[in-house]
Design a protein around this motif. Structure first.
Motif, PDB file in Angstrom:
ATOM      1  N   ALA A 113       2.764 -23.595   0.958  1.00  0.00           N
ATOM      2  CA  ALA A 113       2.179 -22.254   1.031  1.00  0.00           C
ATOM      3  C   ALA A 113       3.183 -21.266   1.611  1.00  0.00           C
ATOM      4  O   ALA A 113       3.280 -20.112   1.151  1.00  0.00           O
ATOM      5  N   ALA A 114       3.957 -21.692   2.610  1.00  0.00           N
ATOM      6  CA  ALA A 114       4.941 -20.800   3.228  1.00  0.00           C
ATOM      7  C   ALA A 114       6.021 -20.383   2.234  1.00  0.00           C
ATOM      8  O   ALA A 114       6.432 -19.219   2.220  1.00  0.00           O
TER       9      ALA A 114
ATOM     10  N   PHE B 211       7.152  -5.799   5.628  1.00  0.00           N
ATOM     11  CA  PHE B 211       7.946  -7.010   5.476  1.00  0.00           C
ATOM     12  C   PHE B 211       7.800  -7.894   6.716  1.00  0.00           C
ATOM     13  O   PHE B 211       7.588  -9.101   6.617  1.00  0.00           O
ATOM     14  N   ALA B 212       7.890  -7.281   7.900  1.00  0.00           N
ATOM     15  CA  ALA B 212       7.768  -8.031   9.149  1.00  0.00           C
ATOM     16  C   ALA B 212       6.409  -8.723   9.239  1.00  0.00           C
ATOM     17  O   ALA B 212       6.321  -9.879   9.660  1.00  0.00           O
ATOM     18  N   ALA B 213       5.357  -8.030   8.835  1.00  0.00           N
ATOM     19  CA  ALA B 213       4.010  -8.620   8.884  1.00  0.00           C
ATOM     20  C   ALA B 213       3.901  -9.798   7.919  1.00  0.00           C
ATOM     21  O   ALA B 213       3.362 -10.854   8.271  1.00  0.00           O
ATOM     22  N   GLY B 214       4.412  -9.648   6.705  1.00  0.00           N
ATOM     23  CA  GLY B 214       4.373 -10.733   5.726  1.00  0.00           C
ATOM     24  C   GLY B 214       5.217 -11.915   6.158  1.00  0.00           C
ATOM     25  O   GLY B 214       4.833 -13.076   5.980  1.00  0.00           O
ATOM     26  N   TYR B 215       6.358 -11.615   6.756  1.00  0.00           N
ATOM     27  CA  TYR B 215       7.235 -12.667   7.261  1.00  0.00           C
ATOM     28  C   TYR B 215       6.532 -13.436   8.373  1.00  0.00           C
ATOM     29  O   TYR B 215       6.589 -14.666   8.431  1.00  0.00           O
ATOM     30  N   ARG B 216       5.855 -12.708   9.234  1.00  0.00           N
ATOM     31  CA  ARG B 216       5.153 -13.342  10.360  1.00  0.00           C
ATOM     32  C   ARG B 216       4.061 -14.286   9.858  1.00  0.00           C
ATOM     33  O   ARG B 216       3.861 -15.371  10.402  1.00  0.00           O
ATOM     34  N   VAL B 217       3.342 -13.879   8.809  1.00  0.00           N
ATOM     35  CA  VAL B 217       2.307 -14.744   8.239  1.00  0.00           C
ATOM     36  C   VAL B 217       2.935 -16.049   7.740  1.00  0.00           C
ATOM     37  O   VAL B 217       2.439 -17.143   8.019  1.00  0.00           O
TER      38      VAL B 217
ATOM     39  N   ASN C 123      16.556 -18.713   4.838  1.00  0.00           N
ATOM     40  CA  ASN C 123      16.640 -19.809   5.797  1.00  0.00           C
ATOM     41  C   ASN C 123      15.310 -20.535   5.927  1.00  0.00           C
ATOM     42  O   ASN C 123      15.263 -21.768   5.901  1.00  0.00           O
ATOM     43  N   LEU C 124      14.217 -19.786   6.043  1.00  0.00           N
ATOM     44  CA  LEU C 124      12.917 -20.449   6.194  1.00  0.00           C
ATOM     45  C   LEU C 124      12.452 -21.115   4.905  1.00  0.00           C
ATOM     46  O   LEU C 124      11.752 -22.123   4.957  1.00  0.00           O
ATOM     47  N   ILE C 125      12.848 -20.579   3.773  1.00  0.00           N
ATOM     48  CA  ILE C 125      12.543 -21.269   2.515  1.00  0.00           C
ATOM     49  C   ILE C 125      13.313 -22.596   2.492  1.00  0.00           C
ATOM     50  O   ILE C 125      12.765 -23.652   2.149  1.00  0.00           O
ATOM     51  N   GLY C 126      14.581 -22.556   2.887  1.00  0.00           N
ATOM     52  CA  GLY C 126      15.376 -23.787   2.969  1.00  0.00           C
ATOM     53  C   GLY C 126      14.778 -24.787   3.933  1.00  0.00           C
ATOM     54  O   GLY C 126      14.704 -25.987   3.638  1.00  0.00           O
ATOM     55  N   TYR C 127      14.335 -24.302   5.076  1.00  0.00           N
ATOM     56  CA  TYR C 127      13.705 -25.168   6.076  1.00  0.00           C
ATOM     57  C   TYR C 127      12.447 -25.826   5.497  1.00  0.00           C
ATOM     58  O   TYR C 127      12.227 -27.026   5.658  1.00  0.00           O
ATOM     59  N   SER C 128      11.641 -25.022   4.807  1.00  0.00           N
ATOM     60  CA  SER C 128      10.397 -25.535   4.232  1.00  0.00           C
ATOM     61  C   SER C 128      10.670 -26.605   3.179  1.00  0.00           C
ATOM     62  O   SER C 128      10.006 -27.651   3.156  1.00  0.00           O
TER      63      SER C 128
ATOM     64  N   TYR D  77       5.815 -17.324   8.642  1.00  0.00           N
ATOM     65  CA  TYR D  77       6.342 -18.025   9.813  1.00  0.00           C
ATOM     66  C   TYR D  77       5.244 -18.854  10.480  1.00  0.00           C
ATOM     67  O   TYR D  77       5.439 -20.027  10.803  1.00  0.00           O
ATOM     68  N   ASP D  78       4.085 -18.237  10.665  1.00  0.00           N
ATOM     69  CA  ASP D  78       2.954 -18.946  11.268  1.00  0.00           C
ATOM     70  C   ASP D  78       2.470 -20.087  10.371  1.00  0.00           C
ATOM     71  O   ASP D  78       2.050 -21.136  10.861  1.00  0.00           O
TER      72      ASP D  78
END
Length: 201
Positions: A99-100, A80-86, A117-122, A88-89
């Motif tokens: 894409a994010a 999960f952390a690896a997928g999240y990092r991708v 939160n990051l989906i909302g940000y995107s 995030y980048d």
């Protein structure tokens, strides 16, 4: 510069959570306590090569977030952390918000506050304020003390002309991490700008 600052705050938060004694002793994030993370999994080992360490942020007090590890929800599962990092980048390095969103949704953890939160940000960066609001509220439902969501949602409020609501969000941030944390300072700086000023966050 503000985007870089927000990026560093987020990365620093994850680094502090992964390195915190509460994490290695089984403590979880998300505003609660106990011996499990946001998924109910317990951990007894510190971060290793299978658990990515995120870079420390510069220009802020060391350990600022480590003092209050429960302000953000932790990411414990290495896959999960690896997928999240991708994802995030994809957001912060490539500014490819569409894409994010797909990458974040593919993690299958839409109710994890960091993901929501990051989906909302995107969505906010794409100008879809309705979807953005839904995802910010979803993140806060999962973790009412998710300080980064309060910051991002406060910026959403400012962009929509809801200054009073942005001030409320600022107050929520202060109650969670004080007035010296980066999230508070960032939203306060945005509130200090003249009305109608374009925000770059």
């Amino acid at each position: 510069m503000i985007i870089t600052m927000i990026r560093l705050v987020t990365l620093g938060t994850f680094a502090a959570l992964l390195a915190s004694p509460a994490y290695s002793a089984g403590g979880g994030g998300g505003g609660g306590g106990g011996g499990s993370d946001a998924y109910g999994s317990t951990y007894s080992t510190p971060p290793s090569a299978t658990q990515p360490a995120y870079p420390k942020r510069s220009g802020t007090k060391a350990g600022q977030k480590a003092k209050k590890p429960n302000n953000q929800s932790s990411i414990g599962d290495p896959a999960f952390a690896a997928g999240y990092r991708v994802a995030y980048d994809t957001i912060y390095d490539r500014n490819d918000y569409t894409a994010a969103i797909a990458q974040l949704k593919s993690l299958g953890q839409d109710d994890h506050p960091n993901v929501a939160n990051l989906i909302g940000y995107s969505y906010r960066k794409l100008g879809d304020y309705e979807q953005s609001q839904l995802w910010y509220e979803r993140a806060l439902k999962a973790d009412p003390n998710h300080v980064l969501t309060w910051q991002y949602y406060g910026l959403w409020q400012l962009e929509r002309g809801n200054r009073e609501q942005a001030l409320y969000h600022l107050g929520r941030i202060a109650s969670i991490c004080g007035t010296d944390c980066e999230e508070y300072r960032s939203l306060a700086a945005a509130l200090d700008k003249p009305i109608g000023t374009a925000l770059v966050y």
